[in-house]
Design an enzyme around this catalytic site. Structure first.
Site, PDB file in Angstrom:
ATOM      1  N   ASN A 111       0.868  -1.175   0.000  1.00 31.93           N
ATOM      2  CA  ASN A 111       0.000   0.000   0.000  1.00 31.93           C
ATOM      3  C   ASN A 111       0.907   1.228   0.000  1.00 31.93           C
ATOM      4  OD1 ASN A 111      -1.765   2.072   0.510  1.00 31.93           O
ATOM      5  ND2 ASN A 111      -2.402   1.348   2.538  1.00 31.93           N
ATOM      6  N   LYS A 167       0.121   4.226  -0.225  1.00 35.32           N
ATOM      7  CA  LYS A 167      -0.527   5.399   0.396  1.00 35.32           C
ATOM      8  C   LYS A 167      -0.342   6.625  -0.508  1.00 35.32           C
ATOM      9  CE  LYS A 167      -0.114   3.153   4.823  1.00 35.32           C
ATOM     10  NZ  LYS A 167       0.040   3.248   6.269  1.00 35.32           N
ATOM     11  N   HIS A 171      -9.388   1.111   4.980  1.00 34.10           N
ATOM     12  CA  HIS A 171      -8.110   1.275   5.687  1.00 34.10           C
ATOM     13  C   HIS A 171      -8.327   2.202   6.887  1.00 34.10           C
ATOM     14  CE1 HIS A 171      -3.987   2.426   6.588  1.00 34.10           C
ATOM     15  NE2 HIS A 171      -3.617   1.351   5.921  1.00 34.10           N
ATOM     16  N   GLU A 209      -4.979  -4.949  10.658  1.00 31.21           N
ATOM     17  CA  GLU A 209      -3.970  -3.909  10.849  1.00 31.21           C
ATOM     18  C   GLU A 209      -4.233  -3.178  12.170  1.00 31.21           C
ATOM     19  OE1 GLU A 209      -2.088  -2.636   6.849  1.00 31.21           O
ATOM     20  OE2 GLU A 209      -3.809  -1.360   7.201  1.00 31.21           O
ATOM     21  N   GLY A 228       2.863   2.373  10.812  1.00 28.93           N
ATOM     22  CA  GLY A 228       3.801   3.482  10.670  1.00 28.93           C
ATOM     23  C   GLY A 228       4.540   3.859  11.943  1.00 28.93           C
ATOM     24  N   SER A 242       3.815  -1.990  10.293  1.00 31.15           N
ATOM     25  CA  SER A 242       5.270  -2.039  10.458  1.00 31.15           C
ATOM     26  C   SER A 242       5.889  -3.380  10.076  1.00 31.15           C
ATOM     27  CB  SER A 242       5.655  -1.647  11.897  1.00 31.15           C
ATOM     28  OG  SER A 242       5.258  -0.324  12.185  1.00 31.15           O
TER      29      SER A 242
HETATM   30  P1  13P Z   1       3.299   0.490   7.632  1.00 34.14           P
HETATM   31  O1  13P Z   1       3.820  -0.796   7.028  1.00 34.14           O
HETATM   32  O2  13P Z   1       3.985   1.706   7.120  1.00 34.14           O
HETATM   33  O3  13P Z   1       3.220   0.411   9.122  1.00 34.14           O
HETATM   34  O4  13P Z   1       1.791   0.632   7.101  1.00 34.14           O
HETATM   35  C1  13P Z   1       0.916  -0.423   7.240  1.00 34.14           C
HETATM   36  C2  13P Z   1      -0.318  -0.115   6.495  1.00 34.14           C
HETATM   37  O5  13P Z   1      -1.097   0.725   6.895  1.00 34.14           O
HETATM   38  C3  13P Z   1      -0.576  -0.852   5.239  1.00 34.14           C
HETATM   39  O6  13P Z   1      -1.859  -0.635   4.769  1.00 34.14           O
END
Ligand code: 13P
Length: 250
Positions: free
Chosen positions: A9, A11, A95, A167, A173, A213
């Site tokens: 993802n 983002k 999400h 998640e 993050g 993460s």
């Molecule tokens: P990170 O891997 O940056 O923690 O993000 C996870 C996420 O939200 C994937 O959709």
């Protein structure tokens, strides 16, 4: 045996040119990977360019969001026919960042799941608790609500077009990954919930990704848990080498 699926993802990252560069690198590095399904989810503005690069590869394209109407006066939204036209086979739905910052609810998630599972795309439906909810011992109740309401009216047949991504919001993050045991506990809870709602065959079939993460150095342990069928990767999916390492860990 469920086949693992690793999705990136991206983002709100990567311009068209940057997306092409990353997709090219992933295409080259993924040539010999057979063991897992691979999906990348660039921002809408880079879908076409990315599709062009990965079309002759094993990497599939996904979107980060979708609206439930096909067309009309819905400024700023992107429809399922548009995603199909751009080459998408997957769409992320619900999400936590969309729930947190853009007002997504279990009800909007439900409408989007209905839309996507009525097509030939696959929905990657995200669920997860906040740190406060976990500390209060509310994790299972929250996940139960998100799935029961989000999946309202979804049939067994539609379940075949769904992947669930667990998640935990506190792990996104933050570098604070859930331990393999913490993740496995919730994945097993989700699988049992699907069993109670849709039966043993659906529970056995559905793939449940972990996200939050995920990095090259923790991926193997997470992905070796019996109920973790893949990963939804944010930050580490923006670098070709890191993402490929995670896929290889599957
Ligand atoms: P990170 O891997 O940056 O923690 O993000 C996870 C996420 O939200 C994937 O959709």
């Amino acid at each position: 045996m469920r086949r693992k699926i690793i999705a990136g993802n991206w983002k709100m990252n990567k311009t068209g040119a940057e997306a092409i560069e990353l997709a090219k690198a992933l295409k080259v590095k993924s040539v010999n990977i057979e063991r897992a399904d691979m999906v990348i989810c660039p921002p809408f503005t880079a879908l076409y360019q990315t599709a062009e690069i990965i079309k002759a590869s094993k990497i599939k394209l996904g979107a980060q969001n979708v609206y439930w109407e096909d067309s009309g006066a819905f400024t700023g939204e992107i429809s399922l026919p548009m995603l199909k036209d751009a080459g998408c086979e997957y769409a992320i739905i619900g999400h936590s960042e969309r729930r947190q910052f853009f007002g997504e609810t279990d009800e909007t998630v439900n409408r989007k799941i209905q839309k996507v599972t009525g097509s030939d795309l696959t929905a990657i439906v995200c669920v997860g608790e906040t740190l406060e909810q976990r500390k209060a011992g509310d994790t299972e109740r929250i996940i139960n609500t998100q799935i029961s309401n989000g999946f309202a009216g979804i049939t067994q047949e539609q379940m075949k077009r769904i992947i669930i991504a667990y998640e935990p919001i506190w792990a996104i993050g933050t570098g604070m990954t859930a331990t393999p045991e913490q993740a496995e506990d919730v994945h097993l809870f989700i699988r049992n919930l699907i069993k109670s709602l849709y039966g043993a065959a659906a529970a056995d079939m559905i793939r449940i990704q972990y996200g939050g993460s995920v990095k090259p150095d923790n991926a193997a342990e997470l992905l070796s848990q019996p109920d973790i069928d893949g990963a939804l990767v944010g930050g580490a999916s923006l670098k070709a080498d890191a993402f490929i390492e995670i896929i290889k860990a599957a």
